[in-house]
Write a protein that holds these residues in place. Sequence first.
Motif, PDB file in Angstrom:
ATOM      1  N   LEU A  61       0.839  -1.194   0.000  1.00 31.89           N
ATOM      2  CA  LEU A  61       0.000   0.000   0.000  1.00 31.89           C
ATOM      3  C   LEU A  61       0.877   1.248   0.000  1.00 31.89           C
ATOM      4  CD1 LEU A  61      -3.053   0.309  -0.009  1.00 31.89           C
ATOM      5  CD2 LEU A  61      -2.988   0.622   2.461  1.00 31.89           C
ATOM      6  N   VAL A  62       0.582   2.187  -0.917  1.00 29.10           N
ATOM      7  CA  VAL A  62       1.407   3.382  -1.114  1.00 29.10           C
ATOM      8  C   VAL A  62       0.502   4.604  -1.113  1.00 29.10           C
ATOM      9  CG1 VAL A  62       2.972   4.575  -2.719  1.00 29.10           C
ATOM     10  CG2 VAL A  62       3.060   2.081  -2.505  1.00 29.10           C
ATOM     11  N   VAL A  63       1.006   5.729  -0.599  1.00 25.84           N
ATOM     12  CA  VAL A  63       0.245   6.967  -0.640  1.00 25.84           C
ATOM     13  C   VAL A  63       0.917   7.954  -1.588  1.00 25.84           C
ATOM     14  CG1 VAL A  63       1.431   8.021   1.347  1.00 25.84           C
ATOM     15  CG2 VAL A  63      -0.865   8.779   0.730  1.00 25.84           C
ATOM     16  N   ASP A  64       0.106   8.625  -2.369  1.00 28.76           N
ATOM     17  CA  ASP A  64       0.538   9.727  -3.228  1.00 28.76           C
ATOM     18  C   ASP A  64       1.318  10.738  -2.384  1.00 28.76           C
ATOM     19  OD1 ASP A  64       0.549  12.100  -4.759  1.00 28.76           O
ATOM     20  OD2 ASP A  64      -1.602  12.428  -4.499  1.00 28.76           O
ATOM     21  N   GLN A  91      -0.563  -0.727  -4.553  1.00 26.01           N
ATOM     22  CA  GLN A  91      -1.887  -0.122  -4.557  1.00 26.01           C
ATOM     23  C   GLN A  91      -1.694   1.299  -4.029  1.00 26.01           C
ATOM     24  OE1 GLN A  91      -5.293  -2.502  -3.083  1.00 26.01           O
ATOM     25  NE2 GLN A  91      -3.716  -3.991  -2.547  1.00 26.01           N
ATOM     26  N   VAL A  92      -1.956   2.275  -4.880  1.00 32.01           N
ATOM     27  CA  VAL A  92      -1.687   3.667  -4.550  1.00 32.01           C
ATOM     28  C   VAL A  92      -2.996   4.376  -4.208  1.00 32.01           C
ATOM     29  CG1 VAL A  92      -0.653   5.826  -5.341  1.00 32.01           C
ATOM     30  CG2 VAL A  92       0.229   3.635  -6.192  1.00 32.01           C
ATOM     31  N   MET A  93      -2.990   5.133  -3.112  1.00 30.57           N
ATOM     32  CA  MET A  93      -4.111   5.987  -2.743  1.00 30.57           C
ATOM     33  C   MET A  93      -3.659   7.438  -2.895  1.00 30.57           C
ATOM     34  SD  MET A  93      -5.242   3.959   0.734  1.00 30.57           S
ATOM     35  CE  MET A  93      -3.601   4.188   1.425  1.00 30.57           C
ATOM     36  N   THR A 126      -1.794  -5.261 -15.230  1.00 25.28           N
ATOM     37  CA  THR A 126      -2.868  -4.327 -15.532  1.00 25.28           C
ATOM     38  C   THR A 126      -2.892  -3.194 -14.521  1.00 25.28           C
ATOM     39  OG1 THR A 126      -4.223  -6.091 -16.479  1.00 25.28           O
ATOM     40  CG2 THR A 126      -5.346  -4.070 -15.890  1.00 25.28           C
ATOM     41  N   LEU A 127      -3.026  -1.981 -15.027  1.00 32.27           N
ATOM     42  CA  LEU A 127      -3.203  -0.797 -14.191  1.00 32.27           C
ATOM     43  C   LEU A 127      -4.701  -0.523 -14.093  1.00 32.27           C
ATOM     44  CD1 LEU A 127      -0.499   1.365 -15.989  1.00 32.27           C
ATOM     45  CD2 LEU A 127      -0.231   0.279 -13.760  1.00 32.27           C
ATOM     46  N   LEU A 190      -5.041   3.565  -7.385  1.00 35.87           N
ATOM     47  CA  LEU A 190      -4.367   3.001  -8.553  1.00 35.87           C
ATOM     48  C   LEU A 190      -3.825   1.640  -8.136  1.00 35.87           C
ATOM     49  CD1 LEU A 190      -3.192   3.224 -11.456  1.00 35.87           C
ATOM     50  CD2 LEU A 190      -1.174   4.295 -10.425  1.00 35.87           C
ATOM     51  N   ARG A 191      -4.398   0.583  -8.679  1.00 29.47           N
ATOM     52  CA  ARG A 191      -3.979  -0.780  -8.333  1.00 29.47           C
ATOM     53  C   ARG A 191      -3.203  -1.367  -9.492  1.00 29.47           C
ATOM     54  NH1 ARG A 191      -6.524  -5.950  -9.236  1.00 29.47           N
ATOM     55  NH2 ARG A 191      -5.710  -7.502  -7.779  1.00 29.47           N
TER      56      ARG A 191
END
Length: 905
Positions: A61-64, A91-93, A126-127, A190-191
């Motif tokens: 899990l990643v944050v912008d 997985q970006v939030m 896949t994005l 964004l997964r």
Amino acid sequence: MSAQPYPISSLARRTALAAALLALAACGGGGGGGSDDGGNDDPGSSSGFTVSGTLSVPANLVVDGDTNDINQTRVANDGFASAQAISATSQVMGTVNLPRTGPEGASYAAGDGNDFYRVTLAAGQTLELDFSADPAVHNLDLYVYRQSGGSYALVGDSSGSSSSECLRITSAGEYWVQVLANKGASLYNLRIAAAGAASSCSNTATAVGVQRVLPGQLIAGLAAGTAKATAAGALIAAQPLSLLKGRVAPGHIGLFALDASEKARRRGLLALAGASAEELQAAPRPAWMDELDASSRLQVETLQYAKRLRASGAFDYVVANRPVHASATLVGSYPPNDERYSLQRWHYEQIALPTAMQTLLAMTTQPTLRPIVAVLDTGIVADHPDLKNQIAGGYDFVRDADSAGDGGGIDSNPDDLLSDASQPSFHGTHVAGTIAAETFNGTGVAGVAPMAQLMPLRVLGKGGEGSFYDILQALRYAAGLDNDSGTLPARRADVANLSLGAEGTACDADTESLIASVRAQGTMVVAATGNESERDSGSIAAVDFPANCRGVIAVTATNAQRGIAYYANGGTQVALAAPGGDMRVATNGTGLPDGIYSTLATFETGGNRVSTYGQYQGTSMATPHVAGVLALMRWAYPGITPAQVDALLQDGQLSDDYGASGHDSDFGWGLVNAAKAVRAALNLKDGVSAPVDQGVIEAQPSSLDFGTSTTSLNFTLRKTADTDETVQSVSDDSSAVSVAALSVDGAGLGSYRVSVDRSGLATGLYTPTITVTTSRRTLIVTLSIQKLAEGTGSGDIGPVYVLVYDAATDEIVQQGLVSASGGSYRYSLSGITAKSVYIVAGSDYDNDSVVCSRGEACGAYPVLGATLTPVDLSGNRSGLDFLLTPVGVGNAEAASRAASRKRQD
């Protein structure tokens, strides 16, 4: 708890979660109680008690780096040079916004229109971009670039009009991924899905130098009889567009060219976005576009032009000049091309749905009469893109005007609530999607029975409450019997799904008599057993009413390992088991909790209802799997009767026997098997055998995603029907992988464990395979393994806000801000005088003072499901640990609830 360097006003957050559902309510969600790992060893004091624990975060899990949260330490990622490096299973939030759009916060005034990420991807990945705002008001696009010489080239784009975008990578390499705010502001997820862990996406990346669109060319048209011709002509005259071919007239399309002047094009784009005269005069080119090659700049402008021209409403049809294909069908090959099928794979493969669909596809001719499934629930989001074409009539039977929340009593409109003030759960929409979401259409999710039609019957109102009288009237309507509406459906339902129940109520003779009348009409009834058990502590609750009535197929829930879910009720009335999920854990290979993924809705900040997708858990979620299988049987053999289905069920022809041999109180007759059920129906049909006489061995799941930290996962080899095929060998092709048989019979069928040792791997993404050789053929189980570089996967997703609610009053009684330390968040909140509380934690990346909005991180103790579990306080409580996951992807509950609690000032 970290020090609080911020004023308390910055912590005055509210959550998007609603209170628990009441007694006669939808049977989705949690069950189970909160244990106190630390014990009640401190009687506390007159000033109140303390609750404490640890919040964990998935390693991927990643944050912008530059969200709108004023409490975040911001690191800009607005261009190619400053692109944020992420791993290939992230997985970006995050958030993006145009200037002066969205909530006030760190990026409100200047805007944060782009986020760039740099990532090395493998072929087949896949994005998947999801965003929370209403796409008609706020819209995001997804672009992908590769470096070419001293500049960057556009190699992929997804710029539709819905709240999701996707793009599939076709060749391995380093990519720059851009999330762009085309209009307004929004949270987003964004997964990055591993190869084999995502379904096909219609948008694919191309090679450098291959044009995505014909640069500078647009196609725009008007529908016959439209009144837009004058407005369309005026817009064209005001824009730097010239007509190359065709006409601007009703019933015609035209091919248009953009002006050769880049300055003129920029002004046109800004004018379509409603820019001021000052902005139009300056018309600056975004700095990131300076690094694109000339062709890519014009292609991007063409795509943006098409989208903004479409949003203007002046035309009925606008696309960039390139091929566009769309298709949908009722029966097709698996995996389907629906974008989010990968998040449903575990529960559909568990019931052998892919094999069932192949059996139906092999039929010489397909039936024309579509089965109808009545969904007695909270109503349906009638305009959901995956449901709107599947609806056949329906009715609203909620008699109490206050509970109805729609201004009156019973009426002919079964649409779910349109106002967040009415606390809709969208439970019925989730159930309906599992049964019959439109499938093979390249978007959204898949349904168990895509050929079925839905008859939404609204019987539960605000908060999921309902009256059994209303349910009985709806059941009569579904079966074509007289009812309070004074009307009958054009065709009665083949199946009635009741994902609802009342605890501690025995079934009476009159109800069983009605159910017999319903069955006599040909309508089969399935109902959820309920979620009141705490199997981890040995407590198993009895089957809820009306699932405990004779003539009802009572459905319990399994987890991703085919065990009975911890919350699932049991007893002699249990007929079948089906996937219901366990969102306390993430074992299904997607990196997300083991929930049931389906259609949902939410409310954006402005109050508009927006269609979306997400996860629930519960026997409510298991029941529609069985309802869908019964619809498949009616499609295969329209004449099959409820009595024949009962006989097949008791003969073991609809299920795989789990638990004690034969019927038992946990699994009933076993775990439903769609492939066996379809074959059984075909065997009954006019005495004709099923197209496939002998079964085959299949692997379930067919792919395993180990992400960045998982070290072992299981798969099962099983037969789809009686077969003489046997397993000869199971092997792998990687020194980092080992396979061991756990519980295997003489034919090699059973459970296998795959273990991964990353110690000898270099940083990167690996896709080894497990090869299963049988006496007839070879099966492949694909793996995805990520090895992170040192220092990545730190578990830091920015500021997290912890809220404690009084379970009796639903008001915030304590709150705090925590920061990551050592890969996790540790919280401790004191001075709590309430006797029972809910504990919720989440992020607020858009800075709207609401945590747990769709697109943000969220969790609740012990698990965030369709209900919140209270924590009783008779002393200090420690060890109240739980998981934070992205809302709307990893956890549907906060995405599906309205913001019902007021801000604390």
